[in-house]
Design an enzyme around this catalytic site. Structure first.
Site, mmCIF file in Angstrom:
data_model
loop_
_atom_site.group_PDB
_atom_site.id
_atom_site.type_symbol
_atom_site.label_atom_id
_atom_site.label_comp_id
_atom_site.label_asym_id
_atom_site.label_seq_id
_atom_site.Cartn_x
_atom_site.Cartn_y
_atom_site.Cartn_z
ATOM 1 N N ALA A 127 31.176 38.951 -1.762
ATOM 2 C CA ALA A 127 30.007 38.504 -2.531
ATOM 3 C C ALA A 127 30.429 37.796 -3.809
ATOM 4 O O ALA A 127 31.361 38.219 -4.486
ATOM 5 C CB ALA A 127 29.142 39.710 -2.872
ATOM 6 N N TYR A 183 29.769 29.815 -3.147
ATOM 7 C CA TYR A 183 29.897 28.372 -2.941
ATOM 8 C C TYR A 183 31.243 28.117 -2.269
ATOM 9 O O TYR A 183 32.301 28.478 -2.812
ATOM 10 C CB TYR A 183 29.826 27.598 -4.268
ATOM 11 C CG TYR A 183 30.136 26.140 -4.037
ATOM 12 C CD1 TYR A 183 29.217 25.324 -3.379
ATOM 13 C CD2 TYR A 183 31.353 25.585 -4.403
ATOM 14 C CE1 TYR A 183 29.503 23.996 -3.108
ATOM 15 C CE2 TYR A 183 31.650 24.252 -4.140
ATOM 16 C CZ TYR A 183 30.707 23.474 -3.485
ATOM 17 O OH TYR A 183 30.999 22.154 -3.211
ATOM 18 N N GLN A 208 11.749 -14.435 6.745
ATOM 19 C CA GLN A 208 10.471 -15.055 6.351
ATOM 20 C C GLN A 208 10.542 -15.251 4.831
ATOM 21 O O GLN A 208 10.602 -14.274 4.084
ATOM 22 C CB GLN A 208 9.310 -14.124 6.725
ATOM 23 C CG GLN A 208 7.950 -14.740 6.459
ATOM 24 C CD GLN A 208 6.815 -13.725 6.615
ATOM 25 O OE1 GLN A 208 7.021 -12.502 6.644
ATOM 26 N NE2 GLN A 208 5.593 -14.231 6.713
ATOM 27 N N ARG A 221 0.817 -1.220 0.000
ATOM 28 C CA ARG A 221 0.000 0.000 0.000
ATOM 29 C C ARG A 221 0.856 1.278 0.000
ATOM 30 O O ARG A 221 0.356 2.369 -0.238
ATOM 31 C CB ARG A 221 -0.946 -0.005 1.222
ATOM 32 C CG ARG A 221 -2.078 -1.009 1.087
ATOM 33 C CD ARG A 221 -2.770 -1.284 2.414
ATOM 34 N NE ARG A 221 -2.018 -2.220 3.264
ATOM 35 C CZ ARG A 221 -2.422 -2.668 4.447
ATOM 36 N NH1 ARG A 221 -3.576 -2.253 4.941
ATOM 37 N NH2 ARG A 221 -1.682 -3.511 5.141
ATOM 38 N N ARG A 249 43.336 39.375 -12.430
ATOM 39 C CA ARG A 249 42.240 39.723 -13.323
ATOM 40 C C ARG A 249 42.831 40.525 -14.476
ATOM 41 O O ARG A 249 43.914 41.103 -14.356
ATOM 42 C CB ARG A 249 41.182 40.559 -12.588
ATOM 43 C CG ARG A 249 41.714 41.867 -12.065
ATOM 44 C CD ARG A 249 40.709 42.584 -11.188
ATOM 45 N NE ARG A 249 41.238 43.853 -10.771
ATOM 46 C CZ ARG A 249 40.985 44.421 -9.586
ATOM 47 N NH1 ARG A 249 40.257 43.789 -8.688
ATOM 48 N NH2 ARG A 249 41.484 45.601 -9.308
HETATM 49 C C1 UD1 Z 1 -2.354 -5.794 11.181
HETATM 50 C C2 UD1 Z 1 -3.359 -6.684 11.919
HETATM 51 C C3 UD1 Z 1 -4.650 -5.903 12.151
HETATM 52 C C4 UD1 Z 1 -4.344 -4.649 12.923
HETATM 53 C C5 UD1 Z 1 -3.249 -3.817 12.211
HETATM 54 C C6 UD1 Z 1 -2.821 -2.672 13.117
HETATM 55 C C7 UD1 Z 1 -2.965 -8.993 11.263
HETATM 56 C C8 UD1 Z 1 -3.414 -10.145 10.436
HETATM 57 N N1 UD1 Z 1 -3.652 -7.890 11.152
HETATM 58 O O1 UD1 Z 1 -2.942 -5.499 9.910
HETATM 59 O O2 UD1 Z 1 -5.568 -6.709 12.905
HETATM 60 O O3 UD1 Z 1 -5.555 -3.888 13.041
HETATM 61 O O4 UD1 Z 1 -2.087 -4.633 11.959
HETATM 62 O O5 UD1 Z 1 -1.838 -1.896 12.523
HETATM 63 O O6 UD1 Z 1 -2.029 -9.139 12.032
HETATM 64 N N2 UD1 Z 1 4.506 -8.481 8.071
HETATM 65 C C9 UD1 Z 1 5.467 -9.452 7.941
HETATM 66 N N3 UD1 Z 1 5.209 -10.541 7.165
HETATM 67 C C10 UD1 Z 1 4.024 -10.712 6.515
HETATM 68 C C11 UD1 Z 1 3.040 -9.700 6.663
HETATM 69 C C12 UD1 Z 1 3.310 -8.615 7.456
HETATM 70 O O7 UD1 Z 1 6.561 -9.348 8.504
HETATM 71 O O8 UD1 Z 1 3.872 -11.724 5.817
HETATM 72 C C13 UD1 Z 1 4.806 -7.289 8.906
HETATM 73 C C14 UD1 Z 1 4.773 -6.000 8.110
HETATM 74 O O9 UD1 Z 1 6.069 -5.654 7.657
HETATM 75 C C15 UD1 Z 1 4.254 -4.993 9.121
HETATM 76 C C16 UD1 Z 1 3.454 -5.840 10.114
HETATM 77 O O10 UD1 Z 1 3.811 -7.173 9.887
HETATM 78 O O11 UD1 Z 1 5.307 -4.348 9.802
HETATM 79 C C17 UD1 Z 1 1.949 -5.651 9.922
HETATM 80 O O12 UD1 Z 1 1.588 -6.024 8.603
HETATM 81 P P1 UD1 Z 1 0.479 -5.250 7.796
HETATM 82 O O13 UD1 Z 1 0.364 -5.883 6.461
HETATM 83 O O14 UD1 Z 1 0.707 -3.801 7.861
HETATM 84 O O15 UD1 Z 1 -0.818 -5.601 8.638
HETATM 85 P P2 UD1 Z 1 -2.141 -4.737 8.742
HETATM 86 O O16 UD1 Z 1 -2.935 -4.933 7.507
HETATM 87 O O17 UD1 Z 1 -1.820 -3.370 9.124
HETATM 88 MG MG MG Z 2 -0.050 -2.320 9.125
#
Ligand code: UD1
Ligand code: MG
Length: 451
Positions: A363, A349, A78, A22, A423
């Protein structure tokens, strides 16, 4: 609040592997900056304050920048971004023998409330951080029982219209007992709208074993996630407000605070005056009684006591403006030291140079420090007078007390107290202008007569 616990009974997992789609960015989400510092660095600082035995940052393959920022902490990779629950699973191998509490933090919530985290750590079950933000769109909704305990969390995409009306949201951060999390994480499935392993399913799984989840609510203006650049800008605005208020409470005057941008590490002394539209980038320290006039841009520089900067000056990294020195309008200083009491007031500069004490740079002076391949140094001694519109072609050394005549092109060293004029010589021809006008007028008249 510093946590009084023993450091051995807390481990922290920071989830930072998400693509951040996003954000619409080639940069991993947690590397986006707030007040000149990545989200992840802000969060790691807070995590360190909790004094844990270990911090594990979950990142993805090819996210070397994230891994670099995470150092010297543990890094878990991951392999595929299959959700927050899967991300936690990839960190658990590093916690095989660990006993105590495991705090799971969302990498996209850099300003998480430390006091609430301490309360969550002290609770002896599942602790879930909740928030009631003004805009609940996209957040997991928290369903509680009559006693206020959490029954389950439903993600926005899986929620019914009725569930989406719930204001209480999951803030994402959770604290769980180490001995249980391994089994609970194994029990997660991806049977949901996003086909992901949700961390948010953990409380439901734990409830089947009779382990209750307690909610820890935070103020919505303090804690919410950054999923897009609008939310990034909201965090930036909040960080700036805090930094500016701190600076003002510590003795800096800001004429129009909302137009001043500071960085996470900006150091400002007492009686600093900052005029409107000033940008201060990272690694900048500004001493007492410094005035920064409107429209100036400073980064990576040290500005000593009583110096004056601007209006419209640009001070670039590795520059030092010493006590009482003055860098005026439309001056660019780059990797240079302007010694105590020296002045460069108008349109110059100054690169890779040392300008000695009490010297005056006229200047329009340009230091030509770059030959297209290499940068060269210029050393200007004390009390040197550089006449206006001079070009100093580096490398060159100018002795104390020397005078450079205006309009000179200097490419040789100048001895102490010498005068350098480089100059073209001026010639004056008496009456020449009168003669010239007479001839030209005649020519014009003849042309008109021919028409
Ligand atoms: C998540 C929560 C949601 C909460 C929100 C608050 C879950 C399923 N949902 O949603 O309930 O309201 O946070 O901010 O937990 N990340 C990983 N690996 C992944 C996916 C995500 O490391 O496979 C990390 C992202 O880098 C991020 C964090 O987890 O820092 C949250 O992921 P994000 O996709 O932002 O979750 P939200 O949709 O915000
Ligand atoms: Mg989030």
């Amino acid at each position: 609040m510093k946590n009084p616990r023993s450091p051995s009974d807390l481990a922290i997992i920071i989830l930072a592997a998400g693509k951040g789609s996003r954000m619409k960015s080639a940069l991993p989400k947690v590397m986006h900056k707030i007040a000149g510092r990545s989200m992840l660095e802000w969060l790691i600082e807070r995590a360190e304050n909790l004094n844990p035995q270990k911090i594990i940052v979950v990142t993805a393959p090819n996210m070397e920048d994230v891994a670099n920022v995470a150092k010297p902490h543990f890094i878990a990779i991951q392999q595929e971004q299959k959700g927050t629950g899967d991300a936690v699973k990839s960190a658990l191998a590093d916690l095989k023998d660990f006993q105590g509490r495991v705090l799971i933090l969302m990498g996209d919530e850099p300003f998480v409330d430390e006091d609430i985290l301490n309360q969550m750590i002290a609770y002896d079950g599942i602790a879930v951080m909740t928030v009631s933000p003004p805009d609940t769109f996209g957040q997991g909704r928290v369903i509680t029982d009559d006693d206020g305990y959490l029954i389950r969390i439903v993600e926005h995409k899986d929620a019914t219209d009725e569930e989406r009306k719930i204001q209480l949201c999951n803030a994402g951060n959770m604290c769980v007992p180490a001995d249980k999390i391994h089994n609970w994480a194994q029990a997660l499935n991806c049977d949901n709208a996003q086909g992901e392993y949700y961390l948010t399913d953990i409380p439901k799984i734990a409830a089947q074993e009779g382990v209750k989840a307690k909610i820890f609510n935070v103020r919505s203006d303090v804690n919410w996630g950054i999923n897009n650049r609008v939310q990034l800008a909201e965090h930036e605005a909040r960080a700036q407000q805090i930094l500016r208020e701190d600076a003002m409470m510590n003795g800096a005057t800001m004429i129009d605070p909302s137009s001043v941008t500071l960085s996470w590490d900006t150091e400002l002394g007492e009686d600093v005056i900052i005029e409107p539209n000033v940008f201060i980038g990272p690694w900048t320290s500004i001493g007492d009684n410094v005035t920064i006039f409107a429209g100036s841009y400073i980064e990576g520089a040290i500005i000593d006591e009583g110096a004056e900067i601007g209006p419209y000056a640009r001070i670039r990294p590795k520059s030092v403006i010493e006590t009482g020195a003055s860098v005026g309008n439309f001056i660019e200083v780059n990797r240079s030291i302007i010694k105590a009491g020296a002045k460069a007031k108008h349109v110059s500069y100054l690169g890779d140079a040392v300008i000695g004490e009490k010297s005056n740079v006229g200047a329009g002076t340009i230091i030509a420090n770059y030959d297209g391949f290499f940068k060269h140094k210029t050393t200007i001694g004390e009390r040197v007078f550089v006449g206006s519109n001079s070009t100093i072609i580096a490398p060159v050394t100018i002795g104390d007390g020397a005078i450079i005549a205006a309009g000179s092109n200097i490419n040789k060293d100048i001895d102490t107290n010498a005068l350098a004029i480089a100059r073209s010589k001026q010639e004056n021809h008496a009456g020449w202008a009168t003669q010239y006008r007479y001839v030209k007028k005649e020519q014009k008249q003849n042309e008109q007569d021919d028409d």
